[in-house]
Design an enzyme around this catalytic site. Structure first.
Site, PDB file in Angstrom:
ATOM      1  N   GLY A  68       0.827  -1.218   0.000  1.00 38.31           N
ATOM      2  CA  GLY A  68       0.000   0.000   0.000  1.00 38.31           C
ATOM      3  C   GLY A  68       0.853   1.256   0.000  1.00 38.31           C
ATOM      4  N   ASP A  86       0.223  -8.952   2.023  1.00 36.10           N
ATOM      5  CA  ASP A  86      -0.844  -8.081   1.507  1.00 36.10           C
ATOM      6  C   ASP A  86      -1.884  -8.980   0.841  1.00 36.10           C
ATOM      7  OD1 ASP A  86      -0.588  -4.728   0.510  1.00 36.10           O
ATOM      8  OD2 ASP A  86      -2.300  -5.988  -0.032  1.00 36.10           O
ATOM      9  N   ASP A  97      -4.777 -13.325   3.279  1.00 38.79           N
ATOM     10  CA  ASP A  97      -5.928 -12.617   3.826  1.00 38.79           C
ATOM     11  C   ASP A  97      -5.857 -12.737   5.346  1.00 38.79           C
ATOM     12  OD1 ASP A  97      -9.575 -13.141   3.667  1.00 38.79           O
ATOM     13  OD2 ASP A  97      -8.312 -11.685   4.738  1.00 38.79           O
ATOM     14  N   LYS A 113      -9.474   2.145   4.709  1.00 41.17           N
ATOM     15  CA  LYS A 113      -9.280   3.467   5.329  1.00 41.17           C
ATOM     16  C   LYS A 113     -10.049   4.602   4.657  1.00 41.17           C
ATOM     17  CE  LYS A 113      -5.740   5.287   2.502  1.00 41.17           C
ATOM     18  NZ  LYS A 113      -5.651   6.692   2.176  1.00 41.17           N
ATOM     19  N   SER A 126      -4.477   6.867  13.521  1.00 42.07           N
ATOM     20  CA  SER A 126      -4.850   8.047  12.744  1.00 42.07           C
ATOM     21  C   SER A 126      -5.284   9.201  13.621  1.00 42.07           C
ATOM     22  CB  SER A 126      -6.030   7.675  11.814  1.00 42.07           C
ATOM     23  OG  SER A 126      -6.612   8.818  11.259  1.00 42.07           O
ATOM     24  N   TYR A 139     -14.806   4.047  10.086  1.00 38.89           N
ATOM     25  CA  TYR A 139     -13.338   3.928   9.910  1.00 38.89           C
ATOM     26  C   TYR A 139     -12.623   4.465  11.141  1.00 38.89           C
ATOM     27  CZ  TYR A 139      -8.678   5.545   8.922  1.00 38.89           C
ATOM     28  OH  TYR A 139      -7.336   5.815   9.026  1.00 38.89           O
ATOM     29  N   LYS A 198     -10.211   2.599  14.306  1.00 40.12           N
ATOM     30  CA  LYS A 198      -8.895   3.009  14.811  1.00 40.12           C
ATOM     31  C   LYS A 198      -8.938   3.224  16.324  1.00 40.12           C
ATOM     32  CE  LYS A 198      -6.614   2.968  10.964  1.00 40.12           C
ATOM     33  NZ  LYS A 198      -5.564   1.940  10.719  1.00 40.12           N
ATOM     34  N   PHE A 229      -1.285  12.108  10.573  1.00 41.83           N
ATOM     35  CA  PHE A 229      -2.142  13.197  10.138  1.00 41.83           C
ATOM     36  C   PHE A 229      -2.406  12.957   8.657  1.00 41.83           C
ATOM     37  CE2 PHE A 229      -3.036  15.725  13.836  1.00 41.83           C
ATOM     38  CZ  PHE A 229      -2.310  15.000  14.774  1.00 41.83           C
ATOM     39  N   ASP A 286     -16.413  16.067   7.611  1.00 42.58           N
ATOM     40  CA  ASP A 286     -15.095  16.712   7.710  1.00 42.58           C
ATOM     41  C   ASP A 286     -14.980  17.500   9.010  1.00 42.58           C
ATOM     42  OD1 ASP A 286     -13.974  15.812   5.430  1.00 42.58           O
ATOM     43  OD2 ASP A 286     -14.147  17.661   4.295  1.00 42.58           O
TER      44      ASP A 286
END
Ligand code: WQD
Length: 341
Positions: free
Chosen positions: A12, A33, A60, A87, A126, A151, A155, A180, A299
């Site tokens: 990723g 992965d 997996d 994500k 995150s 999501y 986390k 960030f 947001d």
């Protein structure tokens, strides 16, 4: 003492850049992965950068038996860096079970499979856990706010799982790294952010607009309580972020480190969407067509990190500028246009 590091989600965006920095630091990364949200051709790109083909297994992590077989086949690890997770904030609202299943099954299967080993475990967390902080810059001990998306919830709960596991007494040492906004690309322009379909994030949408793939960028809102009205984030170069993972492993290798800790990975500076657009234009010389649109649901208005603890305890600080982030992202976009993966 093994120097093998299992890198889940290693093909990723952040995972692949971390594989490069692990090799640079003398570690032997083992990439795992499932290719559900990554491209196998990144393995070829890494081979070109590294000069050898890194070990890769398509597994997996939600398949418990497969993970136990993996731990049996790869017993001698020094550490694990766990990136593998879905994500996309927006998608998680539409498909919460997909996110809870994937992000929790993979984490728990992994922790279980290596439970008896004294391992250093780095978790990809995150800044989403902070929501809209009451105070800025946000510190690691700021209250974790109710998640704004499934999501973000995965986390937050993952950090609780790790905290409880360490508190129960375990051989694991654990560090959660709260990212960030990771942006930019490796200096070779051979790896970078590879969104599938229409980009959800700002910077790949900017570069695809600049290359003509997208007609125009929409700025999601300019009525925020910020200097220019557009939302503010702490953008950090993905290579700075990758280096922090190596430094986190080295911190846990010290006898002085025990248990669990959390660190912000940001620059400590906030940049608005309009500032990012202007930074892109000045770094690349490419004029960016954009329009102002409505704010995006979910947001936060503004968030940037306090990175004092990362500097003083982790011993890491971001070094690369916003201009470098924009220029490297553009070089990667141009490479992709010439060499579709
Ligand atoms: C940044 C800003 C948008 C697209 C993401 C991930 C999150 C976490 C942090 C990993 C916002 C604005 C965007 C566009 C825009 N990553 N924007 N037009 O939402 O801060 O969070 O990075 O943990 O998981 O979702 O990043 O790049 O989507 O948005 O104006 O076309 O750019 O509104 O203010 P975000 P983003």
């Amino acid at each position: 003492m093994s120097n093998k590091i299992l890198v889940t989600g290693g093909l990723g965006f952040i995972g692949s850049h971390t594989v490069v920095e692990l090799v640079n630091a003398g570690y032997e990364p083992i990439i795992v992965d499932d290719l559900s949200n990554s491209n196998i051709k990144i393995l070829d790109q890494l081979t070109t950068i590294l000069g050898f083909k890194p070990v890769f297994h398509q597994i997996d992590l939600c398949d418990e038996a497969a993970v136990i077989n993996m731990a049996t086949a790869i017993p001698d690890l020094s550490g694990i860096i766990h990136f593998a997770a879905f994500k996309a904030v927006g998608e998680s609202v539409k498909l919460p079970l997909k996110y809870y299943r994937n992000n929790f099954y993979s984490l728990i299967n992994l922790l279980n499979a290596y439970y008896s080993k004294p391992l250093n475990f780095v978790f990809s967390s995150s800044c989403t856990v902070y929501g809209q902080p009451d105070q800025l810059p946000v510190t690691e001990d700021a209250p974790v706010k109710p998640a704004q998306s499934p999501y973000g919830n995965t986390k937050q709960i993952a950090e609780e799982i790790l905290t409880d596991m360490v508190a129960s007494g375990t051989n694991y040492k654990v560090i959660s790294l709260r990212y960030f906004n990771p942006v930019g690309a490796h200096e070779s322009a051979l790896i970078g952010e590879l969104p599938i379909g229409v980009p959800q994030n700002l910077v790949p949408f900017i570069t695809q607009t600049a290359s003509g793939k997208r007609e125009k960028l929409t700025v999601f809102g300019d009525k925020y309580n910020t200097p220019d009205g557009s939302a503010v984030r702490d953008y950090i170069h993905v290579v700075d972020l990758a280096k922090a993972h190596v430094i986190a492993l080295k911190l846990m290798e010290k006898d002085s480190f025990s248990g669990y800790d959390v660190f912000n990975l940001g620059t400590g500076n906030g940049s608005s969407v309009l500032e990012v657009i202007h930074a892109f234009e000045s770094a690349t010389g490419v004029k960016l067509p954009y329009q102002i649109g409505p704010a995006r649901e979910g947001d936060v208005e503004q968030v940037w990190g306090d990175v004092t603890k990362s500097a003083n305890v982790l011993g890491w600080r971001a070094e690369l500028s916003l201009d470098t982030m924009m220029a490297s992202a553009w070089e990667w976009e141009k490479y992709l246009n010439q060499n579709p993966l």
